[in-house]
Design a protein around this motif. Structure first.
Motif, PDB file in Angstrom:
ATOM      1  N   LEU A   1      -1.454  -3.753   8.255  1.00  0.00           N
ATOM      2  CA  LEU A   1      -1.646  -2.325   8.074  1.00  0.00           C
ATOM      3  C   LEU A   1      -2.075  -1.696   9.395  1.00  0.00           C
ATOM      4  O   LEU A   1      -2.812  -2.301  10.171  1.00  0.00           O
ATOM      5  N   THR A   2      -1.642  -0.484   9.645  1.00  0.00           N
ATOM      6  CA  THR A   2      -2.090   0.233  10.835  1.00  0.00           C
ATOM      7  C   THR A   2      -3.594   0.466  10.718  1.00  0.00           C
ATOM      8  O   THR A   2      -4.060   0.951   9.683  1.00  0.00           O
ATOM      9  N   PRO A   3      -4.385   0.098  11.728  1.00  0.00           N
ATOM     10  CA  PRO A   3      -5.840   0.293  11.648  1.00  0.00           C
ATOM     11  C   PRO A   3      -6.204   1.739  11.329  1.00  0.00           C
ATOM     12  O   PRO A   3      -5.551   2.675  11.798  1.00  0.00           O
ATOM     13  N   ARG A   4      -7.263   1.914  10.547  1.00  0.00           N
ATOM     14  CA  ARG A   4      -7.693   3.257  10.159  1.00  0.00           C
ATOM     15  C   ARG A   4      -8.091   4.117  11.355  1.00  0.00           C
ATOM     16  O   ARG A   4      -8.096   5.339  11.258  1.00  0.00           O
ATOM     17  N   SER A   5      -8.416   3.474  12.463  1.00  0.00           N
ATOM     18  CA  SER A   5      -8.771   4.222  13.667  1.00  0.00           C
ATOM     19  C   SER A   5      -7.556   4.883  14.315  1.00  0.00           C
ATOM     20  O   SER A   5      -7.689   5.765  15.156  1.00  0.00           O
ATOM     21  N   HIS A   6      -6.360   4.471  13.920  1.00  0.00           N
ATOM     22  CA  HIS A   6      -5.122   5.027  14.456  1.00  0.00           C
ATOM     23  C   HIS A   6      -4.828   6.356  13.758  1.00  0.00           C
ATOM     24  O   HIS A   6      -4.986   6.470  12.542  1.00  0.00           O
ATOM     25  N   PRO A   7      -4.383   7.373  14.488  1.00  0.00           N
ATOM     26  CA  PRO A   7      -4.138   8.688  13.882  1.00  0.00           C
ATOM     27  C   PRO A   7      -3.062   8.700  12.794  1.00  0.00           C
ATOM     28  O   PRO A   7      -3.035   9.581  11.945  1.00  0.00           O
TER      29      PRO A   7
ATOM     30  N   PHE B   1       0.819  -1.201   0.000  1.00  0.00           N
ATOM     31  CA  PHE B   1       0.000   0.000   0.000  1.00  0.00           C
ATOM     32  C   PHE B   1       0.860   1.261   0.000  1.00  0.00           C
ATOM     33  O   PHE B   1       1.815   1.363   0.772  1.00  0.00           O
ATOM     34  N   SER B   2       0.467   2.193  -0.855  1.00  0.00           N
ATOM     35  CA  SER B   2       1.216   3.443  -0.961  1.00  0.00           C
ATOM     36  C   SER B   2       0.829   4.434   0.121  1.00  0.00           C
ATOM     37  O   SER B   2       1.672   5.189   0.617  1.00  0.00           O
ATOM     38  N   ASP B   3      -0.454   4.421   0.508  1.00  0.00           N
ATOM     39  CA  ASP B   3      -0.972   5.466   1.391  1.00  0.00           C
ATOM     40  C   ASP B   3      -1.305   4.979   2.800  1.00  0.00           C
ATOM     41  O   ASP B   3      -2.041   5.615   3.533  1.00  0.00           O
TER      42      ASP B   3
ATOM     43  N   ALA C   1      -2.503   6.170  10.566  1.00  0.00           N
ATOM     44  CA  ALA C   1      -2.765   5.055   9.650  1.00  0.00           C
ATOM     45  C   ALA C   1      -2.527   5.429   8.194  1.00  0.00           C
ATOM     46  O   ALA C   1      -2.080   4.605   7.397  1.00  0.00           O
ATOM     47  N   LEU C   2      -2.837   6.669   7.843  1.00  0.00           N
ATOM     48  CA  LEU C   2      -2.763   7.104   6.452  1.00  0.00           C
ATOM     49  C   LEU C   2      -1.538   7.973   6.186  1.00  0.00           C
ATOM     50  O   LEU C   2      -1.128   8.770   7.039  1.00  0.00           O
ATOM     51  N   ILE C   3      -0.982   7.826   5.001  1.00  0.00           N
ATOM     52  CA  ILE C   3       0.096   8.703   4.534  1.00  0.00           C
ATOM     53  C   ILE C   3      -0.542   9.739   3.612  1.00  0.00           C
ATOM     54  O   ILE C   3      -1.106   9.383   2.575  1.00  0.00           O
TER      55      ILE C   3
END
Length: 255
Positions: A177-183, A166-168, A185-187
């Motif tokens: 992958l870091t859970p989306r609930s984690h601050p 995953f790129s982002d 999680a997204l790049i």
């Protein structure tokens, strides 16, 4: 020269609600994962997205998820292996009909959201998914999180598999992958995302959120059409990979 496939989740609009930039993003990706009406999408959206992908010579994949429109398929559900098998067969069949009607051919299957993440760790679910795909068409390619149980299940039953990166998204030390609930999680910086992909492709490693390098195999890289700045991300990644002497081609051309 290194080679990579860029895939994108799309066809996720529903009725009067429009999600993503499918037509524009198809200019920068090589494979499309099309929703089948369970977590998103509807018959008209499926047909239109298949048509667009064929026009752009982009590989077409099934993107089956939980029957959870409200939660967009991102909420975990308690589901048996048999139920998992059934919903995979059902959704592959739905998209297959549209692809066949348009004179195309299915290339791959990539589970969506919570189902994808659960199958990455659950052997029974991953086996059910792999069996459903194999019984419909053993020539289909199974996309799964790099190094996951889903990849192992596909290999064991005899499917071609594609390790997905995953790129982002950021990574945890166990390869998840870091859970989306984690601050974190997204790049959100496109250059940072591009650099992460280039490192994964060329050096076969990724820096985890904990600051450690993790070995990883990258056969296909995912971008999300519904995230903020998705079109710009797609453009930037396509250019950066080419500048790094990485050839872009759909997964069926080299798997």
């Amino acid at each position: 020269m290194h080679v990579i496939d860029i895939n994108c989740d799309m066809g996720e609009s529903f009725g009067a609600y429009s999600i993503g930039y499918d037509e524009e993003i198809l200019n920068y990706v090589t494979s499309a994962n099309i929703a089948c009406g369970f977590h998103a999408g509807d018959p008209a959206t499926m047909r239109k997205t298949v048509q667009l992908a064929l026009e752009k010579n982009v590989g077409i994949g099934v993107h089956p998820g939980f029957q959870d429109l409200v939660g967009f398929g991102r909420r975990e559900m308690k589901i048996s292996p048999q139920e998992t098998y059934d919903i995979i067969v059902y959704q592959i069949g739905a998209l297959y009909g549209f692809v066949r009607a348009e004179g195309g051919k299915l290339q791959h299957v990539k589970p969506h959201g919570a189902l994808y993440n659960m199958a990455a760790k659950d052997k029974a679910l991953s086996k059910a998914i792999a069996e459903a795909i194999y019984k419909i068409d053993p020539e289909l390619i199974l996309f799964g999180l790099a190094g996951s149980e889903l990849i192992e299940a596909g290999k064991k039953i005899g499917l071609r598999t594609a390790n997905e990166v995953f790129s982002d998204r950021t990574y945890q030390q166990d390869g998840s992958l870091t859970p989306r609930s984690h601050p974190n999680a997204l790049i959100i910086d496109s250059q940072e995302a591009d650099n992460q992909v280039i490192t994964m492709v060329k050096e076969e490693k990724v820096r985890t959120l904990q600051g450690m390098d993790l070995s990883i195999q990258a056969d296909t890289v995912c971008i999300h059409s519904d995230t903020k700045g998705a079109l710009e991300f797609a453009k930037s990644l396509s250019v950066s990979l080419k500048e790094a002497d990485i050839r872009l081609t759909k997964i069926s051309d080299y798997k």
